[in-house]
Enzyme design. Structure first.
Site, PDB file in Angstrom:
ATOM      1  N   LYS A   1       0.790  -1.070  -0.088  1.00 31.64           N
ATOM      2  CA  LYS A   1       0.096  -0.060   0.152  1.00 31.64           C
ATOM      3  C   LYS A   1       1.133   1.179   0.311  1.00 31.64           C
ATOM      4  O   LYS A   1       0.718   2.010  -0.546  1.00 31.64           O
ATOM      5  CB  LYS A   1      -1.285   0.055   1.085  1.00 31.64           C
ATOM      6  CG  LYS A   1      -1.608   1.252   1.505  1.00 31.64           C
ATOM      7  CD  LYS A   1      -2.485   1.573   2.674  1.00 31.64           C
ATOM      8  CE  LYS A   1      -1.861   2.312   3.686  1.00 31.64           C
ATOM      9  NZ  LYS A   1      -2.010   3.646   3.868  1.00 31.64           N
ATOM     10  N   ASN A   2       2.099   1.544   1.194  1.00 30.80           N
ATOM     11  CA  ASN A   2       2.600   2.869   0.952  1.00 30.80           C
ATOM     12  C   ASN A   2       3.561   3.083   0.185  1.00 30.80           C
ATOM     13  O   ASN A   2       4.017   3.824  -0.328  1.00 30.80           O
ATOM     14  CB  ASN A   2       3.549   2.292   2.385  1.00 30.80           C
ATOM     15  CG  ASN A   2       1.974   2.732   3.252  1.00 30.80           C
ATOM     16  OD1 ASN A   2       1.205   3.266   3.414  1.00 30.80           O
ATOM     17  ND2 ASN A   2       3.037   3.248   4.614  1.00 30.80           N
TER      18      ASN A   2
ATOM     19  N   ASP B   1       3.214   0.504  12.337  1.00 30.32           N
ATOM     20  CA  ASP B   1       2.242  -0.135  11.340  1.00 30.32           C
ATOM     21  C   ASP B   1       1.899  -1.417  12.173  1.00 30.32           C
ATOM     22  O   ASP B   1       0.630  -2.202  12.053  1.00 30.32           O
ATOM     23  CB  ASP B   1       1.932  -0.609   9.730  1.00 30.32           C
ATOM     24  CG  ASP B   1       2.667   1.454   9.751  1.00 30.32           C
ATOM     25  OD1 ASP B   1       2.640   2.032  10.578  1.00 30.32           O
ATOM     26  OD2 ASP B   1       3.059   1.846   8.401  1.00 30.32           O
TER      27      ASP B   1
ATOM     28  N   ARG C   1      -0.239  15.250  12.727  1.00 31.91           N
ATOM     29  CA  ARG C   1       0.587  14.916  10.798  1.00 31.91           C
ATOM     30  C   ARG C   1       0.653  15.924  10.670  1.00 31.91           C
ATOM     31  O   ARG C   1       0.853  16.466   9.316  1.00 31.91           O
ATOM     32  CB  ARG C   1       0.117  13.673  10.868  1.00 31.91           C
ATOM     33  CG  ARG C   1      -0.560  12.594  11.581  1.00 31.91           C
ATOM     34  CD  ARG C   1      -1.482  11.464  10.967  1.00 31.91           C
ATOM     35  NE  ARG C   1      -0.075  10.907   9.757  1.00 31.91           N
ATOM     36  CZ  ARG C   1      -0.696   9.230   9.074  1.00 31.91           C
ATOM     37  NH1 ARG C   1      -1.901   9.391   9.348  1.00 31.91           N
ATOM     38  NH2 ARG C   1      -0.299   9.143   8.142  1.00 31.91           N
TER      39      ARG C   1
ATOM     40  N   ARG D   1      -9.591   0.186   3.838  1.00 27.59           N
ATOM     41  CA  ARG D   1      -8.159   1.178   2.950  1.00 27.59           C
ATOM     42  C   ARG D   1      -6.881   0.681   2.007  1.00 27.59           C
ATOM     43  O   ARG D   1      -6.822   1.121   1.900  1.00 27.59           O
ATOM     44  CB  ARG D   1      -7.796   2.605   4.050  1.00 27.59           C
ATOM     45  CG  ARG D   1      -9.019   3.286   3.960  1.00 27.59           C
ATOM     46  CD  ARG D   1      -8.783   4.507   5.211  1.00 27.59           C
ATOM     47  NE  ARG D   1      -7.183   4.826   4.147  1.00 27.59           N
ATOM     48  CZ  ARG D   1      -6.199   5.019   5.618  1.00 27.59           C
ATOM     49  NH1 ARG D   1      -6.513   5.403   6.784  1.00 27.59           N
ATOM     50  NH2 ARG D   1      -4.577   5.496   5.388  1.00 27.59           N
TER      51      ARG D   1
ATOM     52  N   CYS E   1      -5.570   8.379   8.849  1.00 31.19           N
ATOM     53  CA  CYS E   1      -5.463   7.350  10.009  1.00 31.19           C
ATOM     54  C   CYS E   1      -5.409   8.697  11.251  1.00 31.19           C
ATOM     55  O   CYS E   1      -4.560   8.707  11.060  1.00 31.19           O
ATOM     56  CB  CYS E   1      -4.914   6.582  10.434  1.00 31.19           C
ATOM     57  SG  CYS E   1      -5.415   5.539   9.836  1.00 31.19           S
TER      58      CYS E   1
END
Ligand code: EPZ
Length: 418
Positions: free
Chosen positions: A22-23, A305, A122, A397, A117
């Site tokens: 994903k990232n 994570d 952030r 997600r 999230c």
């Protein structure tokens, strides 16, 4: 609103296929709009809401996108818009990569402030510091980041904090800066290497990705390429936790074992049998687990994570475990949910102290964010009775077809559409 209902208590046996990262994908897809000649054909894109969101944003900017299963073709040759302002932009964190990509290619970007999230403050000050060092003027205007430059000039940039996002974002813009850019105190996560490899396949000149010093020689244009995204280290780590927690024997396929070393080391310390193969990892667990201490750190340390799934695993390990979350200040929201299931965890500031219990019991819980959701799925798999998880959209997600992948190895998960 969909829910996952899990009937817990079954061991897991068989094979789980890991999808693309994903990232990495959420950075590579925005990077693809930097090609002004040819098309980018990108494979191994995970089928998750975050990649759907990014593709929809890219389309709204004028790029042509065609998707076929896990492959996508992006033609951005005719793209002219630099204004990313759809609802999707505000929904997800990774939309900030459009600032670097648009600023690099068009010397101008207007991108609505990113969401993502709720795991703590952030900030994007390090992204902005990097863009400004390259010669851009950056301001926040009506809730959007507006970055503009007459030209971008390569320079030395030292990041004050190790940031995955800032490293990638400034690297994107610097590809088109005149001369040489050196990024110091860069993050070293595998997806940073993947994005650099993708850009180099398009014609960029980036060296050192994966170390803390990245050197970029500016070039004039990028062209399309064929590329395949690396496997998802965090999805793989989550299934390693699930297999260790449930007991049984699971092969987790399509992984790069080197990326999982910090996770494997902790599982071995807990008494789990971990076998590294060329592109798979086998987890064998008798559920006789020993508590351990964990501190999250930038790569190659233990990934933040995986902290939330790890907390679930430690909740049924013998003795006391201490989890120190050093990256995000508010990433223990899953703990209140775990407590509803009988876990004994107390949190003080960024430290969770876990007293292992012999079992959890099914309850109605919430996926408060993406990885918290994964933590609750694992809790549901090991609990006695039925667990009902709401706010599944958080899980969707980042985890493609999570219930199908787990049901194939013996889990009993049903998705309820309400
Ligand atoms: C990326 O977020 C990931 N997201 C996160 O994964 C992951 O938790 C995080 O890296 C750390 O590994 C994506 O790749 C889309 P950071 P990012 O910038 O880039 C501080 C998941 O579960 N910081 O490395 O936003 C920040 O507050 C998600 O998949 C600044 O101070 O994280 C944090 O404490 C959640 N100023 C630390 O650095 C800045 O300008 C690391 O953040 C930027 C960051």
């Amino acid at each position: 609103m969909e829910k996952l209902v899990i009937e817990g208590g079954y061991p897991l046996y068989g094979d789980i296929e890991v999808s693309g990262a994903k990232n990495a994908a959420v950075a590579i897809l925005p990077a693809a709009i930097m090609a002004c000649k040819g098309v980018c054909a990108i494979d191994n894109i995970p089928d998750i809401n975050d990649t759907k969101c990014i593709l929809s944003i890219i389309e709204s900017l004028g790029a042509k996108v065609s998707k076929n299963n896990n492959s996508v073709i992006i033609d951005s040759t005719c793209m002219t818009s630099v204004d990313a302002n759809t609802e999707e932009v505000r929904k997800m964190r990774a939309s900030y990569y459009l600032i670097g990509a648009l600023l690099g290619r068009f010397k101008k970007a207007r991108v609505e402030m990113p969401g993502g999230c709720a795991i703590g403050v952030r900030p994007i000050d390090q992204h902005i510091k990097g863009f400004e060092a390259l010669g851009a003027k950056v301001k926040i205007e009506h809730g959007a980041v507006v970055a503009e430059a007459e030209e971008l000039i390569g320079t030395n940039i030292y990041f004050d904090v190790v940031s995955v996002g800032a490293t990638i974002n400034v690297m994107l813009a610097a590809v088109f800066a005149e001369g040489k850019t050196i990024l110091e105190n860069s993050a070293k996560e595998p997806h940073i290497v993947d994005v650099a490899n993708f850009l180099n396949s398009m014609g960029a000149d980036i060296k050192g990705a994966g170390t803390d010093v990245i050197k970029i020689n500016g070039i004039k244009e990028l062209k399309g390429c064929n590329y395949s995204v690396i496997p998802d280290q965090i999805e793989a780590g989550t299934y390693m936790m699930a297999a260790a927690a449930c007991g049984g024997k699971v092969n987790i396929n399509n992984v790069i074992p080197k990326h999982l070393e910090a996770i494997s080391a902790k599982l071995i310390e807990m008494g789990v049998h971990v076998t590294e193969n060329e592109d798979s990892i086998t987890i064998e667990s008798s559920r006789d687990l020993k508590g351990v201490n964990v501190k999250t750190l930038p790569y190659p340390g233990f990934p933040t994570d995986i902290q939330q799934p790890m907390t679930t695993l430690l909740s049924i390990a013998k003795g006391r475990s201490i989890v120190n979350e050093s990256i995000w200040e508010s990433r223990f929201k899953h703990v209140d949910e775990l407590k509803k299931m009988g876990a004994k965890v107390s949190v003080e500031n960024n430290i969770a102290i876990i007293e292992g219990v012999s079992k959890l019991s099914g309850a109605k819980v919430t996926a408060t964010d993406l990885r918290a959701g994964a933590a609750m799925v694992i809790a549901g798999l090991i609990a006695n009775g039925k667990t009902e998880i709401s706010k599944v959209e958080h899980i969707d997600r980042g985890y493609p077809h999570i219930e199908e992948k787990l049901n194939r190895v013996g889990a009993k998960i049903t998705r309820i559409k309400k």
